[in-house]
Design a protein around this motif. Structure first.
Motif, PDB file in Angstrom:
ATOM      1  N   PHE A 168       0.899  -1.231   0.229  1.00 45.09           N
ATOM      2  CA  PHE A 168      -0.003  -0.147  -0.158  1.00 45.09           C
ATOM      3  C   PHE A 168       0.872   1.275   0.156  1.00 45.09           C
ATOM      4  O   PHE A 168       0.516   2.219  -0.759  1.00 45.09           O
ATOM      5  N   PRO A 169       1.810   1.312   0.859  1.00 43.67           N
ATOM      6  CA  PRO A 169       2.545   2.693   0.715  1.00 43.67           C
ATOM      7  C   PRO A 169       3.289   2.729  -0.714  1.00 43.67           C
ATOM      8  O   PRO A 169       3.649   3.880  -1.196  1.00 43.67           O
ATOM      9  N   MET A 170       3.717   1.720  -1.402  1.00 50.64           N
ATOM     10  CA  MET A 170       4.242   1.860  -2.756  1.00 50.64           C
ATOM     11  C   MET A 170       3.304   2.406  -3.719  1.00 50.64           C
ATOM     12  O   MET A 170       3.551   3.465  -4.461  1.00 50.64           O
ATOM     13  N   ARG A 171       1.969   1.748  -3.445  1.00 52.58           N
ATOM     14  CA  ARG A 171       1.118   2.312  -4.585  1.00 52.58           C
ATOM     15  C   ARG A 171       0.470   3.706  -4.108  1.00 52.58           C
ATOM     16  O   ARG A 171       0.039   4.383  -5.265  1.00 52.58           O
ATOM     17  N   LEU A 172       0.742   4.372  -2.865  1.00 49.12           N
ATOM     18  CA  LEU A 172       0.348   5.415  -2.663  1.00 49.12           C
ATOM     19  C   LEU A 172       0.926   6.644  -3.426  1.00 49.12           C
ATOM     20  O   LEU A 172       0.481   7.679  -3.934  1.00 49.12           O
ATOM     21  N   VAL A 173       2.333   6.516  -3.524  1.00 50.69           N
ATOM     22  CA  VAL A 173       3.017   7.424  -4.203  1.00 50.69           C
ATOM     23  C   VAL A 173       3.021   6.932  -5.738  1.00 50.69           C
ATOM     24  O   VAL A 173       3.895   5.964  -6.060  1.00 50.69           O
ATOM     25  N   TRP A 371      -2.120  12.612  11.381  1.00 53.67           N
ATOM     26  CA  TRP A 371      -2.669  12.216  10.058  1.00 53.67           C
ATOM     27  C   TRP A 371      -1.574  11.902   9.162  1.00 53.67           C
ATOM     28  O   TRP A 371      -0.314  12.571   9.487  1.00 53.67           O
ATOM     29  N   GLN A 372      -1.611  11.201   7.919  1.00 51.03           N
ATOM     30  CA  GLN A 372      -0.650  11.100   6.962  1.00 51.03           C
ATOM     31  C   GLN A 372      -0.590  12.603   6.544  1.00 51.03           C
ATOM     32  O   GLN A 372      -1.187  13.409   6.147  1.00 51.03           O
ATOM     33  N   SER A 373       0.802  13.049   6.054  1.00 48.80           N
ATOM     34  CA  SER A 373       1.391  14.075   5.372  1.00 48.80           C
ATOM     35  C   SER A 373       1.191  14.025   3.917  1.00 48.80           C
ATOM     36  O   SER A 373       1.436  12.717   3.403  1.00 48.80           O
ATOM     37  N   LEU A 374       0.663  14.894   3.258  1.00 47.64           N
ATOM     38  CA  LEU A 374       0.666  14.860   2.013  1.00 47.64           C
ATOM     39  C   LEU A 374       2.241  14.969   1.376  1.00 47.64           C
ATOM     40  O   LEU A 374       2.879  15.828   1.816  1.00 47.64           O
ATOM     41  N   GLN A 375       2.230  14.080   0.252  1.00 48.24           N
ATOM     42  CA  GLN A 375       3.641  13.930  -0.220  1.00 48.24           C
ATOM     43  C   GLN A 375       3.630  14.305  -1.943  1.00 48.24           C
ATOM     44  O   GLN A 375       2.408  13.806  -2.486  1.00 48.24           O
ATOM     45  N   PRO A 376       4.683  14.582  -2.399  1.00 50.33           N
ATOM     46  CA  PRO A 376       4.779  14.613  -3.999  1.00 50.33           C
ATOM     47  C   PRO A 376       4.446  13.290  -4.541  1.00 50.33           C
ATOM     48  O   PRO A 376       4.999  12.209  -3.877  1.00 50.33           O
ATOM     49  N   GLY A 377       3.627  12.945  -5.281  1.00 53.62           N
ATOM     50  CA  GLY A 377       3.139  11.742  -6.110  1.00 53.62           C
ATOM     51  C   GLY A 377       1.844  11.437  -5.487  1.00 53.62           C
ATOM     52  O   GLY A 377       1.085  10.342  -6.183  1.00 53.62           O
TER      53      GLY A 377
END
Length: 439
Positions: A168-173, A371-377
């Protein structure tokens, strides 16, 4: 356009680094039955597809970095000309190695025989216990068998862990190629929305508008709908997941369209609301302006490093203040938000992750506080709305709603890519200003 084999290899290398001394097992999606013996068009499991690019049912992917010979193994349906005459061509075992890069491939009916060799030296098994109960039992049975070896050999996979924590972390970005696919999906979606607004007028049926939208999806190279298209006129717009699409559009109706194209499994997700007759009523315009302001303010909060929840909180604040100004709510803004007395009008979150799944994978919160921080991608939707159902029941202590407001439903949704410096609105080709909606 498509994902290159080199990118799939890179993903598999990344997943195997995470698997380490363990073994990960991923199962293809099952065939879904429409009715009796008629099946839906096949749609692969998104995580399975993300790692393999393989688009057939009855397949299993195994990742065993610790194995001396085979680290990536595919179990697939063998070639069978007689069955392929009825159900379509299969890749087959040999091509699974040649085309899809597996170190080894076996017929799916040899899974029980071959799988143990990839488990016995693992320190853990990664597998998601999903809805396929039969295959869950297969994995659990093999795990139990390997555990029985521990006392004698001192080696066995002692833990069964959820494979979603790996992928899931891979697919998120999203990668650059994935972003290009998303741009294509959202571009086609935008074309369809613009065509729908041109086509819509009093007297047409919702399903006719739907047909215009979905015609564009296929005509422009999409594989179809990302989700069942919502074409909701009048009070139907107050039903969040309305999909009957069978009402005739009437004079002075608002039409809410929530529709997106799927392009090689990557999805667009756009909502627009506009007056069928080309002119808002005063009440419709007042509600629309609140939702538009809420969306514009929320979009400003989509910045790298910001917590995920801030754009939702901004949208709620604008909506509550707007409803207070109209007299549809009363009291203190902060108290109304804290006690959620706005929820009869706005009952959903302001967005979600978007990608291979419409409600894409990835965590929103790390724990109760963070909360999750927004990241590029990251790619997400921003979609505030106000829904004044004919059957609305105001929260305790709130005013009754005049009939002139009832039946108004407005939602505005765009898809945003988080960039290093801010955001990129992927769906900006679809207008949304009051002036544009009234032309």
């Amino acid at each position: 356009m498509g994902i290159e084999h080199s990118e799939y290899r890179k993903r598999r290398q990344q997943i195997m680094e995470k698997v380490g001394s363990g073994t990960a097992i991923f199962r293809s999606a099952p065939m879904a039955v429409m009715h009796n013996d008629v099946e839906y068009a096949y749609r692969q499991d998104s995580s399975f597809y993300y790692l393999t690019g393989f688009n057939e049912p009855e397949a299993v992917a195994v990742f065993a970095p610790h194995h001396e010979e085979h680290q990536y193994i595919l179990f697939v349906q063998p070639k069978d000309p007689e069955k392929e005459t009825w159900t379509g061509y299969r890749c087959g075992v040999e091509a699974a190695k040649e085309i899809y890069g597996a170190d080894e491939a076996y017929p799916i009916n040899e899974l029980n025989e071959k799988l143990p060799q990839y488990l016995i030296n693992a320190d853990r098994i990664y597998y998601h216990l999903g809805s396929d109960r039969h295959f869950n039992d297969v994995v659990l049975s093999h795990w139990q068998s390997t555990l029985r070896r521990y006392q004698k050999f001192g080696k066995a996979p002692l833990a069964l862990e959820d494979s979603r924590q790996l992928i899931f972390p891979m697919r998120l970005v999203k990668s650059p190629t994935e972003i290009a696919m998303m741009r294509k999906a959202t571009k086609i979606s935008a074309m369809a929305h613009n065509r729908a607004r041109e086509f819509t007028r009093p007297g047409v049926y919702e399903y006719q508008i739907q047909a215009e939208i979905e015609h564009i999806f296929r005509k422009e190279g999409g594989i179809g709908i990302a989700y069942p298209s919502i074409v909701a006129s009048g009070a139907n717009a107050c039903v969040l997941h309305y999909i009957e699409n069978n009402r005739q559009v009437e004079e002075n109706d608002l039409v809410l369209i929530d529709a997106g194209c799927s392009y090689d499994y990557y999805n667009g997700d756009i909502t627009r609301t506009f007056p069928a007759s080309g002119k808002f009523t005063p009440e419709q315009k007042a509600i629309y302006e609140i939702v538009l302001e809420a969306q514009l303010k929320a979009i400003e909060e989509v910045q790298p490093g910001k917590p995920y929840n801030e754009f939702h909180d901004m949208a709620v604040c604008v909506i509550v203040q707007g409803l207070l100004d109209l007299g549809l709510l009363k009291g203190d803004l902060e108290e109304i938000i804290k006690e959620e007395k706005y929820k009869p009008f706005y009952m959903h979150r302001t967005g979600h992750w978007l990608g291979l799944d419409v409600h894409d994978v990835g965590t929103y919160k790390h724990n109760e506080e963070t909360w999750q921080s927004l990241q590029p991608g990251h790619i997400l939707t921003v979609e505030p709305g106000i829904y004044i159902s004919p059957h609305i029941k105001p929260a305790e202590g709130q005013p009754e709603i005049s009939d002139r407001w009832k039946g108004i439903g407005v939602r505005i949704e765009d898809d945003l890519l988080v960039t290093a410096t801010g955001h990129d609105i992927l769906t900006a080709d679809v207008p949304k200003s009051v002036a544009d909606m009234e032309t």
